[in-house]
Design a protein around this motif. Structure first.
Motif, mmCIF file in Angstrom:
data_model
loop_
_atom_site.group_PDB
_atom_site.id
_atom_site.type_symbol
_atom_site.label_atom_id
_atom_site.label_comp_id
_atom_site.label_asym_id
_atom_site.label_seq_id
_atom_site.Cartn_x
_atom_site.Cartn_y
_atom_site.Cartn_z
ATOM 1 N N SER A 187 46.926 10.983 -18.757
ATOM 2 C CA SER A 187 46.320 10.287 -19.897
ATOM 3 C C SER A 187 45.718 8.982 -19.414
ATOM 4 C CB SER A 187 47.349 10.026 -20.999
ATOM 5 O OG SER A 187 48.324 9.097 -20.570
ATOM 6 N N GLU A 188 44.746 8.503 -20.171
ATOM 7 C CA GLU A 188 44.080 7.243 -19.837
ATOM 8 C C GLU A 188 43.774 6.484 -21.109
ATOM 9 O OE1 GLU A 188 40.128 5.630 -17.414
ATOM 10 O OE2 GLU A 188 40.314 7.758 -17.925
ATOM 11 N N LYS A 189 44.126 5.216 -21.136
ATOM 12 C CA LYS A 189 43.811 4.378 -22.287
ATOM 13 C C LYS A 189 42.347 3.965 -22.217
ATOM 14 C CE LYS A 189 48.539 2.642 -22.690
ATOM 15 N NZ LYS A 189 49.439 1.471 -22.578
ATOM 16 N N ILE A 190 41.661 4.081 -23.339
ATOM 17 C CA ILE A 190 40.253 3.714 -23.428
ATOM 18 C C ILE A 190 40.077 2.767 -24.603
ATOM 19 C CG2 ILE A 190 39.416 5.849 -22.362
ATOM 20 C CD1 ILE A 190 38.875 6.912 -25.177
ATOM 21 N N THR A 191 38.872 2.264 -24.776
ATOM 22 C CA THR A 191 38.614 1.300 -25.850
ATOM 23 C C THR A 191 38.944 1.873 -27.218
ATOM 24 O OG1 THR A 191 36.826 0.322 -24.557
ATOM 25 C CG2 THR A 191 36.873 -0.183 -26.911
ATOM 26 N N GLU A 192 38.608 3.144 -27.436
ATOM 27 C CA GLU A 192 38.795 3.753 -28.762
ATOM 28 C C GLU A 192 40.200 4.285 -28.992
ATOM 29 O OE1 GLU A 192 36.605 4.644 -26.446
ATOM 30 O OE2 GLU A 192 34.663 5.236 -27.297
ATOM 31 N N GLY A 193 41.035 4.337 -27.957
ATOM 32 C CA GLY A 193 42.373 4.906 -28.092
ATOM 33 C C GLY A 193 42.876 5.380 -26.739
ATOM 34 N N PHE A 194 43.101 6.685 -26.602
ATOM 35 C CA PHE A 194 43.475 7.231 -25.301
ATOM 36 C C PHE A 194 43.014 8.673 -25.188
ATOM 37 C CE2 PHE A 194 47.103 8.400 -27.935
ATOM 38 C CZ PHE A 194 47.589 9.593 -27.426
ATOM 39 N N GLU A 195 42.845 9.103 -23.941
ATOM 40 C CA GLU A 195 42.408 10.467 -23.653
ATOM 41 C C GLU A 195 43.476 11.192 -22.848
ATOM 42 O OE1 GLU A 195 37.561 10.226 -23.481
ATOM 43 O OE2 GLU A 195 38.671 9.691 -21.660
ATOM 44 N N VAL A 196 43.620 12.479 -23.107
ATOM 45 C CA VAL A 196 44.535 13.335 -22.358
ATOM 46 C C VAL A 196 43.727 14.462 -21.733
ATOM 47 C CG1 VAL A 196 46.458 14.964 -22.516
ATOM 48 C CG2 VAL A 196 46.548 12.812 -23.788
ATOM 49 N N VAL A 197 43.966 14.712 -20.465
ATOM 50 C CA VAL A 197 43.326 15.820 -19.756
ATOM 51 C C VAL A 197 44.418 16.712 -19.196
ATOM 52 C CG1 VAL A 197 41.878 16.503 -17.801
ATOM 53 C CG2 VAL A 197 41.274 14.482 -19.167
ATOM 54 N N MET A 198 44.253 18.016 -19.386
ATOM 55 C CA MET A 198 45.181 18.997 -18.825
ATOM 56 C C MET A 198 44.382 20.093 -18.130
ATOM 57 S SD MET A 198 48.008 19.550 -21.853
ATOM 58 C CE MET A 198 48.873 18.171 -22.631
ATOM 59 N N VAL A 199 44.828 20.462 -16.939
ATOM 60 C CA VAL A 199 44.253 21.596 -16.211
ATOM 61 C C VAL A 199 45.398 22.570 -15.967
ATOM 62 C CG1 VAL A 199 42.997 22.372 -14.180
ATOM 63 C CG2 VAL A 199 42.568 20.073 -15.123
ATOM 64 N N ILE A 200 45.329 23.729 -16.604
ATOM 65 C CA ILE A 200 46.467 24.643 -16.670
ATOM 66 C C ILE A 200 46.081 26.017 -16.144
ATOM 67 C CG2 ILE A 200 48.005 25.842 -18.270
ATOM 68 C CD1 ILE A 200 47.708 23.308 -20.072
ATOM 69 N N HIS A 201 46.920 26.590 -15.313
ATOM 70 C CA HIS A 201 46.714 27.950 -14.814
ATOM 71 C C HIS A 201 47.134 28.952 -15.894
ATOM 72 C CE1 HIS A 201 45.953 26.891 -10.538
ATOM 73 N NE2 HIS A 201 46.678 25.826 -10.847
ATOM 74 N N LEU A 202 46.211 29.800 -16.305
ATOM 75 C CA LEU A 202 46.520 30.793 -17.337
ATOM 76 C C LEU A 202 47.494 31.853 -16.847
ATOM 77 C CD1 LEU A 202 42.985 31.154 -18.937
ATOM 78 C CD2 LEU A 202 45.015 30.126 -19.985
ATOM 79 N N SER A 203 47.661 31.957 -15.540
ATOM 80 C CA SER A 203 48.646 32.911 -15.013
ATOM 81 C C SER A 203 50.061 32.558 -15.464
ATOM 82 C CB SER A 203 48.589 32.948 -13.483
ATOM 83 O OG SER A 203 48.864 31.663 -12.934
ATOM 84 N N ASN A 204 50.274 31.304 -15.872
ATOM 85 C CA ASN A 204 51.595 30.896 -16.346
ATOM 86 C C ASN A 204 51.988 31.596 -17.641
ATOM 87 O OD1 ASN A 204 51.851 29.166 -14.183
ATOM 88 N ND2 ASN A 204 51.286 27.329 -15.315
ATOM 89 N N ILE A 205 51.001 32.133 -18.371
ATOM 90 C CA ILE A 205 51.315 32.912 -19.576
ATOM 91 C C ILE A 205 50.924 34.376 -19.374
ATOM 92 C CG2 ILE A 205 51.257 30.985 -21.203
ATOM 93 C CD1 ILE A 205 48.393 31.867 -21.965
ATOM 94 N N GLY A 206 50.846 34.787 -18.117
ATOM 95 C CA GLY A 206 50.614 36.186 -17.816
ATOM 96 C C GLY A 206 49.177 36.629 -17.843
ATOM 97 N N LEU A 207 48.242 35.691 -17.758
ATOM 98 C CA LEU A 207 46.818 36.022 -17.751
ATOM 99 C C LEU A 207 46.223 35.608 -16.409
ATOM 100 C CD1 LEU A 207 45.860 34.780 -21.341
ATOM 101 C CD2 LEU A 207 46.180 37.149 -20.602
ATOM 102 N N ASP A 208 46.081 36.560 -15.500
ATOM 103 C CA ASP A 208 45.553 36.239 -14.178
ATOM 104 C C ASP A 208 44.053 35.993 -14.205
ATOM 105 O OD1 ASP A 208 48.028 36.406 -12.871
ATOM 106 O OD2 ASP A 208 47.882 38.589 -12.805
ATOM 107 N N LYS A 209 43.368 36.683 -15.096
ATOM 108 C CA LYS A 209 41.920 36.517 -15.215
ATOM 109 C C LYS A 209 41.501 36.916 -16.620
ATOM 110 C CE LYS A 209 37.542 36.147 -13.877
ATOM 111 N NZ LYS A 209 36.927 34.837 -13.527
ATOM 112 N N VAL A 210 40.887 35.991 -17.349
ATOM 113 C CA VAL A 210 40.418 36.311 -18.692
ATOM 114 C C VAL A 210 38.902 36.416 -18.696
ATOM 115 C CG1 VAL A 210 42.391 35.232 -19.828
ATOM 116 C CG2 VAL A 210 40.339 33.883 -19.407
#
Length: 211
Positions: free
Chosen positions: A135-158
């Motif tokens: 997360s990063e605090k910005i002038t308007e509030g804050f931003e959250v970025v997530m980069v997630i592997h879909l294989s973690n929920i059983g999806l190797d390629k969608v």
């Protein structure tokens, strides 16, 4: 209508306006809450899910961060974002990713729901791939970025025609503190009083087809 995550082939851009904007978040009751906006966008390359969330806040001096101070990491009790991912309604496994405005993040891999509705946290599979979350605090509030592997929920390629289940919660001023407001994508519900009904457990979420 279904919410869409943009299918991309290029390097993701967290500030791209071409990624579809999700509907406004609401209180758990479905009531509108317009005091602060939350802008949610997602994209995927078929293997990873890129989540970009901008939380507007006119009073950043009032952020709740005490629950991740020191060695504590109850990120969900801070001003924070929670993301729940699940392959489909036939599976019992899902992953919960949480990021506090403080920058601390955590996740839970949950493998089953007991008959009383409480979630039993299981050990992560050996092939579980840790996400990138910040997360990063910005002038308007804050931003959250997530980069997630879909294989973690059983999806190797969608593919663009595929879909999966997602729910997002914004904990404005944490949970349980004075002034706390919990927001979510609505009308889908993560939590339910009908705990013994499989179709109404804490696994209910929004369906996200890709485009």
């Amino acid at each position: 209508s279904p919410i869409k995550a943009l299918f991309i082939k290029e390097e993701p851009d967290p500030h791209s306006s071409k990624y579809p904007l999700f509907p406004p978040m609401r209180k758990f009751s479905g009531e509108k809450w317009d005091e602060e906006k939350t802008e949610i966008r997602m994209a995927t390359d078929g293997k990873k899910l890129y989540v970009f969330i901008k939380c507007f806040d006119k009073q950043p001096e009032n952020y709740v961060t005490k629950y991740t101070e020191g060695t504590k990491n109850m990120a969900f009790k801070d001003d924070s974002i929670e993301l729940f991912l699940m392959r489909d309604r036939e599976t019992t496994e899902y992953v919960q990713y949480i990021c506090s405005v403080s920058g601390k993040a955590t996740l839970f891999y949950k493998e089953e729901t007991n008959k009383y509705g409480g979630n039993k946290a299981g050990n992560k599979p050996d092939d579980f791939k840790n996400p990138v979350i910040f997360s990063e605090k910005i002038t308007e509030g804050f931003e959250v970025v997530m980069v997630i592997h879909l294989s973690n929920i059983g999806l190797d390629k969608v593919e663009p025609s595929d879909g999966f289940l997602v729910q997002i919660v914004r904990n404005y001023r944490g949970q349980g503190d004075p002034g706390s407001v919990c927001l979510q994508l609505f009308p889908s519900a993560i939590y339910s009083d009908k705990r013994l009904d499989r179709k109404s457990t804490g696994l209910n979420s929004s369906h996200i087809p890709l485009s």
